[in-house]
Design an enzyme around this catalytic site. Structure first.
Site, PDB file in Angstrom:
ATOM      1  CG  HIS A  24      -0.189  -0.078   2.530  1.00 20.85           C
ATOM      2  ND1 HIS A  24       0.296  -1.269   3.027  1.00 20.85           N
ATOM      3  CD2 HIS A  24       0.177   0.869   3.434  1.00 20.85           C
ATOM      4  CE1 HIS A  24       0.897  -1.071   4.174  1.00 20.85           C
ATOM      5  NE2 HIS A  24       0.855   0.229   4.450  1.00 20.85           N
ATOM      6  CB  CYS A  54       1.333  -4.103  15.663  1.00 19.21           C
ATOM      7  SG  CYS A  54       0.600  -3.304  14.213  1.00 19.21           S
TER       8      CYS A  54
END
Length: 708
Positions: free
Chosen positions: A69, A208
């Protein structure tokens, strides 16, 4: 984001495609697909941007899936490309499985967090086996379009307006799609916000390091495990985009808390007093059910760990279980990390000011009270440009005016160096209540002449004292005032008085001694020894505490009027450029000695090296520290020694070869970097080759033993 424009249409889908053997081939294939659908102006430009993003961290996730992405100026409309590969390709997933389902998220440059929001929706869907099975079983592109739209853009399922090329009707018929998980998630979210009376509720947080896939996959896995057990589990994903905070009433009802995180939990104080299960994010992705079971067991366990009162500000908070030395080290590194942008911005602005107006603009002419730059900035405007100005020897007019303004801006930024260091050290130790007193201690350190040493000491004292105050058991009516009034006021009063009355002069004397020692080492053999030491430090842990200590030593003392400090800065910058340059050269010359992923990292490491980003060599050092680190340290030591011996100086604290205008003896700077890079490259190749031969010998011996 264009509300009524489908993110995925059949033209963006490729099934059972042969896109090539590597992930770069797949990215180029999908970029061409997006451009072919009229969603991007340049397939090459989009592919380059996506590969640049991929080089920072792998986008593969467990289960044979990858989500490359990027934001790109070449994207004409937010789009989601998809390829189901005939031959899976490795995208660096944690489970080692090659990916056959590839999504490319292509967002326009101005799309605020669009691709992160889409990643969150995709990640949640990818934890549903129904969703991934449906993608693998779909017969055609139209069916893929329906399945994916059901997950990421359900608002178009009722035949919304604006669907291009007839896609609206195709998308609108997706109510019976095999994906189904998007609507189910919406209902589940509603159920989570309003659980039935008496139903057990567990809440938590997931995060994360990148704040993307694993954050939301962990949240989805935990919530699904709760459904399987007939209870409500609601998880707040603290990702890179907008955080959808949990309802305070839901937190109040919760019986236990699950923290599945690799980053500090934001707003930890909201869960104070509740039983807690505290693990890394991957534990939730891999086995969410056992975590929910442990949380249920903790509800009735009086000895279970609980979220401490005082939240982020308490000394017994999330970091409280750390060894004190580790916690202190982490906090100092936090301070250095937050300080670096001030140093980089200020130093580069000062260097640009010198480039445009000459180095003499920083000087104060005899009999004047202001420097040349201050005089110019106060007396002139763009509509009244200066001509001949006393003390300005190199420039007049527009360049003198702009250069003076840039110099003053840079000096203003550099004044925050010590306060930012102290403020964010205190923040690392005590959370938000430590910021204000920490900044004040930094200002005090400058005022008493204690410099960055005073900032270090003041920030540490402010952080520990603020954390102690935050941990006090105070009446309920006083708790609301603690973080905004009592802690900043008390810490500033006590530690500030201590700095002024007791520690200021000794720390200032120590700082003066260090500066004098630096000056004494600026010539002869001592300078070369200092260069060797700084080169070794810069290449030892590549952005870690030792590297940061050397960088802080150079930047904190940088003074364009003191040649010795500029030589220190040049040695540090040149040595820090060697590791990524050497690893890039080694992967080019002997690619067979490195993994495929390392070779790909090597293709971009040269640019990181030229920009003075030592972290570009971290993937290599982490994979093979015993061979890579000694080799890069040797090259860094040679480079540091050579720059000091040739009296190379740098007025800029960052930028590598791109601030050549701020470097004296630029030829010597390049020669020193080249020598260190050649040495490190040769050593890496030799050590890697020896290791390869040793491994091969062991393999032959093992085969012989097996045959016997």
């Amino acid at each position: 984001m264009t509300e009524n424009k489908p993110l995925i249409i059949p033209e963006l889908v490729a099934l059972d495609a042969d896109a090539g053997p590597g992930k770069e081939d797949v990215i180029e294939f999908l970029a061409a697909t997006v451009a072919g659908a009229g969603r991007a102006s340049s397939p090459d430009g989009l592919a380059a941007d996506a590969k640049k993003r991929e080089s920072t961290a792998p986008t593969g996730i467990p289960g044979g899936i990858a989500i490359p992405h990027c934001r790109s100026p070449h994207v004409l409309a937010p789009s989601l490309g998809f390829a189901r590969l005939a031959q899976p390709v490795d995208f660096g997933a944690a489970d080692g499985q090659a990916a056959d389902l590839i999504f490319m998220i292509a967002a326009p440059d101005g799309a605020d967090d669009f691709h992160l929001q889409l990643l969150a929706k995709l990640a949640r869907g990818l934890m549903q086996t129904e969703f991934t099975d449906a993608l693998r079983q779909a017969a055609d592109a139209e069916e893929i379009t329906r399945i994916v739209t059901q997950q990421v853009q359900p608002e178009l399922l009722d035949g919304g307006e604006g669907a291009e090329d007839g896609a609206a009707g195709k998308v609108g018929s997706a109510a019976d799609s095999a994906a189904g998980s998007g609507a189910a998630q919406t209902k589940a979210a509603a159920a989570s916000s309003a659980p039935a009376e008496g139903e057990t509720v567990i809440v938590g947080v997931s995060s994360c390091p990148t704040g993307i896939a694993h954050t939301f996959m962990a949240a989805e896995a935990l919530e699904q495990a709760g459904k399987d057990r007939g209870i409500t589990v609601a998880i707040e994903g603290q990702g890179s985009g907008k955080i959808d905070a949990l309802d305070p009433e839901l937190i109040k009802r919760a019986s236990a808390v699950i923290f599945a995180h690799d980053l500090p939990v934001k707003g930890r104080e909201r869960f104070a007093g509740k039983p807690v299960i505290d693990v890394g994010v991957k534990a939730a992705v891999n086995d969410a059910g056992s975590l929910v079971d442990k949380a249920l067991a903790a509800v009735d366990d009086p000895s279970a760990a609980r979220v401490p009162a005082g939240g982020e500000s308490a000394e017994e908070s999330e970091e409280g279980s750390e060894h004190w030395a580790r916690r202190l080290q982490r906090s100092v590194m936090t301070g250095v990390s937050y300080m670096i942008p001030f140093v980089a911005a200020g130093g580069l602005l000062i260097a640009l000011g010198f480039l445009l107006a000459g180095y003499d603009i920083a000087l104060t002419p005899k009999g004047a009270t202001d420097s040349v730059a201050q005089t110019v900035a106060k007396s002139y405007t763009l509509w009244n440009l200066p001509g001949e100005v006393s003390g300005a020897k190199h420039s007049t007019g527009f360049l003198l005016y702009v250069g003076s303004v840039l110099l003053l801006l840079g000096q203003a930024a550099m004044k925050f160096l010590v306060p930012a260091l102290a403020g964010y050290i205190a923040f690392g130790l005590a959370g938000r209540p430590g910021i204000a007193p920490g900044f004040v201690m930094g200002v005090v350190a400058v005022e008493v002449g204690a410099g960055f040493i005073g900032g270090l000491v003041g920030g540490i004292l402010a952080g520990y004292f603020a954390a102690w105050l935050a941990g006090l058991d105070v009446p309920r009516w006083l708790r609301g005032l603690m973080p905004v009034v009592v802690i900043p006021l008390g810490t500033t009063l006590v530690v500030g008085s201590l700095m002024y009355m007791l520690l200021g002069k000794p720390l200032a004397a120590l700082m003066t001694s260090l500066q004098n020692g630096l000056t004494s080492m600026s010539g002869g053999g001592s300078a070369v020894v200092l260069g060797v030491i700084l080169g070794l430090m810069m290449c030892f842990d590549l952005g870690g505490p030792v590297n940061k200590a050397a960088y802080l030593f150079a930047t904190a003392g940088l003074d364009p009027d003191a040649p010795a400090t500029m030589e220190i800065m040049a040695a540090v910058m040149a040595a820090g450029m060697v590791p990524p340059l050497a690893m890039s050269a080694a992967t080019f010359l002997r690619s067979r000695l490195f993994t495929k992923a390392e070779v790909e990292n090597g293709r971009s490491a040269w640019l990181l090296g030229l920009s003075f980003i030592s972290e570009g060599a971290i993937p290599f050092a982490a994979a093979d520290p015993l061979r890579v680190i000694p080799a890069t340290m040797a090259g860094g030591a040679v480079t540091g020694a050579m720059t000091m011996a040739m009296h190379v100086g740098s007025r800029a604290p960052h930028g590598g070869v791109f601030v050549a205008f701020a470097i004296t003896n630029f030829g010597g700077f390049l020669l020193a970097i080249l020598a260190g890079t050649v040495l490190s490259t040769a050593l890496v190749i030799v050590l890697k080759g020896l290791g390869r031969n040793a491994d091969g010998k062991k393999g032959v011996e093992a085969q012989a033993a097996a045959a016997a």
